[in-house]
Write a protein that holds these residues in place. Sequence first.
Motif, PDB file in Angstrom:
ATOM      1  N   VAL A   1       0.838  -1.198   0.000  1.00 25.30           N
ATOM      2  CA  VAL A   1       0.000   0.000   0.000  1.00 25.30           C
ATOM      3  C   VAL A   1       0.872   1.248   0.000  1.00 25.30           C
ATOM      4  CG1 VAL A   1      -1.973  -1.090   1.150  1.00 25.30           C
ATOM      5  CG2 VAL A   1      -0.143  -0.065   2.516  1.00 25.30           C
TER       6      VAL A   1
ATOM      7  N   ASP B   1      -3.813   5.550   0.680  1.00 20.35           N
ATOM      8  CA  ASP B   1      -4.667   4.471   0.183  1.00 20.35           C
ATOM      9  C   ASP B   1      -5.766   4.153   1.192  1.00 20.35           C
ATOM     10  OD1 ASP B   1      -3.008   4.268  -2.003  1.00 20.35           O
ATOM     11  OD2 ASP B   1      -2.265   2.243  -1.533  1.00 20.35           O
TER      12      ASP B   1
ATOM     13  N   VAL C   1      -7.988   1.209   2.768  1.00 21.77           N
ATOM     14  CA  VAL C   1      -7.908  -0.248   2.914  1.00 21.77           C
ATOM     15  C   VAL C   1      -9.127  -0.759   3.672  1.00 21.77           C
ATOM     16  CG1 VAL C   1      -5.398  -0.341   2.820  1.00 21.77           C
ATOM     17  CG2 VAL C   1      -6.510  -0.108   5.022  1.00 21.77           C
TER      18      VAL C   1
ATOM     19  N   GLN D   1      -7.581  -6.781   4.426  1.00 24.88           N
ATOM     20  CA  GLN D   1      -6.752  -6.559   3.236  1.00 24.88           C
ATOM     21  C   GLN D   1      -5.278  -6.668   3.601  1.00 24.88           C
ATOM     22  OE1 GLN D   1      -7.687  -2.976   1.055  1.00 24.88           O
ATOM     23  NE2 GLN D   1      -5.668  -2.915   0.091  1.00 24.88           N
ATOM     24  N   GLU D   2      -4.519  -7.408   2.805  1.00 19.85           N
ATOM     25  CA  GLU D   2      -3.082  -7.529   3.046  1.00 19.85           C
ATOM     26  C   GLU D   2      -2.401  -6.210   2.720  1.00 19.85           C
ATOM     27  OE1 GLU D   2      -1.566 -10.899   0.897  1.00 19.85           O
ATOM     28  OE2 GLU D   2      -2.835 -12.300   1.992  1.00 19.85           O
ATOM     29  N   VAL D   3      -1.551  -5.740   3.641  1.00 15.06           N
ATOM     30  CA  VAL D   3      -0.877  -4.453   3.460  1.00 15.06           C
ATOM     31  C   VAL D   3       0.648  -4.586   3.429  1.00 15.06           C
ATOM     32  CG1 VAL D   3      -2.780  -3.057   4.351  1.00 15.06           C
ATOM     33  CG2 VAL D   3      -1.092  -3.956   5.945  1.00 15.06           C
TER      34      VAL D   3
ATOM     35  N   ALA E   1      -2.297  -8.252   7.514  1.00 16.65           N
ATOM     36  CA  ALA E   1      -3.519  -7.607   7.042  1.00 16.65           C
ATOM     37  C   ALA E   1      -3.961  -6.498   7.989  1.00 16.65           C
ATOM     38  CB  ALA E   1      -4.631  -8.641   6.913  1.00 16.65           C
ATOM     39  N   ALA E   2      -4.706  -5.547   7.441  1.00 18.59           N
ATOM     40  CA  ALA E   2      -5.313  -4.495   8.255  1.00 18.59           C
ATOM     41  C   ALA E   2      -6.419  -5.127   9.096  1.00 18.59           C
ATOM     42  CB  ALA E   2      -5.884  -3.408   7.351  1.00 18.59           C
TER      43      ALA E   2
ATOM     44  N   ILE F   1      -4.535   4.890   4.908  1.00 20.76           N
ATOM     45  CA  ILE F   1      -3.133   4.807   5.326  1.00 20.76           C
ATOM     46  C   ILE F   1      -2.648   6.216   5.677  1.00 20.76           C
ATOM     47  CG2 ILE F   1      -0.777   4.162   4.668  1.00 20.76           C
ATOM     48  CD1 ILE F   1      -2.682   1.753   4.792  1.00 20.76           C
TER      49      ILE F   1
ATOM     50  N   ILE G   1       3.317   5.093   6.746  1.00 20.01           N
ATOM     51  CA  ILE G   1       3.999   3.803   6.623  1.00 20.01           C
ATOM     52  C   ILE G   1       5.334   3.956   7.341  1.00 20.01           C
ATOM     53  CG2 ILE G   1       4.985   2.115   5.029  1.00 20.01           C
ATOM     54  CD1 ILE G   1       2.884   3.101   2.966  1.00 20.01           C
TER      55      ILE G   1
ATOM     56  N   ILE H   1       2.296   0.212  10.114  1.00 20.71           N
ATOM     57  CA  ILE H   1       1.473   1.203   9.420  1.00 20.71           C
ATOM     58  C   ILE H   1       0.469   1.784  10.401  1.00 20.71           C
ATOM     59  CG2 ILE H   1      -0.324   1.478   7.641  1.00 20.71           C
ATOM     60  CD1 ILE H   1       1.109  -0.675   6.016  1.00 20.71           C
TER      61      ILE H   1
ATOM     62  N   LEU I   1      -3.221   3.741  10.556  1.00 24.55           N
ATOM     63  CA  LEU I   1      -4.433   4.031   9.801  1.00 24.55           C
ATOM     64  C   LEU I   1      -5.240   5.108  10.525  1.00 24.55           C
ATOM     65  CD1 LEU I   1      -5.708   0.376   9.196  1.00 24.55           C
ATOM     66  CD2 LEU I   1      -4.477   1.803   7.584  1.00 24.55           C
TER      67      LEU I   1
END
Length: 70
Positions: free
Chosen positions: A17, A21, A23, A27-29, A42-43, A49, A52, A67, A69
Motif C-alpha cells: 500500500v 490508500d 484499505v 486486506q493484506e498491506v 492484514a489491516a 493509510i 507507513i 502502518i 491508519l
Amino acid sequence: MSQVVASMAGNVWKVLVSQGDIVKEGQEVVILESMKMEIPIAAETDGTIKEIKIQEGDFVNEGAVLIELE
C-alpha cells in the motif's frame, strides 16, 4: 486511529500500500519474510493509510508498528 503491527519478527519483503490508500479490514498491506516463508500482514480495520513506518528490506520485531491508519 489504528495500527498494523508485525505478528512475528522478520524482514519486510513487500509493502503493498501507499500513504493515502483506503484499505478494508482483512486486506493484506505488508508481506514479511521469516525463515524463508512469506507472512502476509492484514489491516484489522477499515481505514486510510496515514503513515507507513517501514521500508522494504527493514527488519522488524514482533509487535512493531508497521502502518498507522486513520
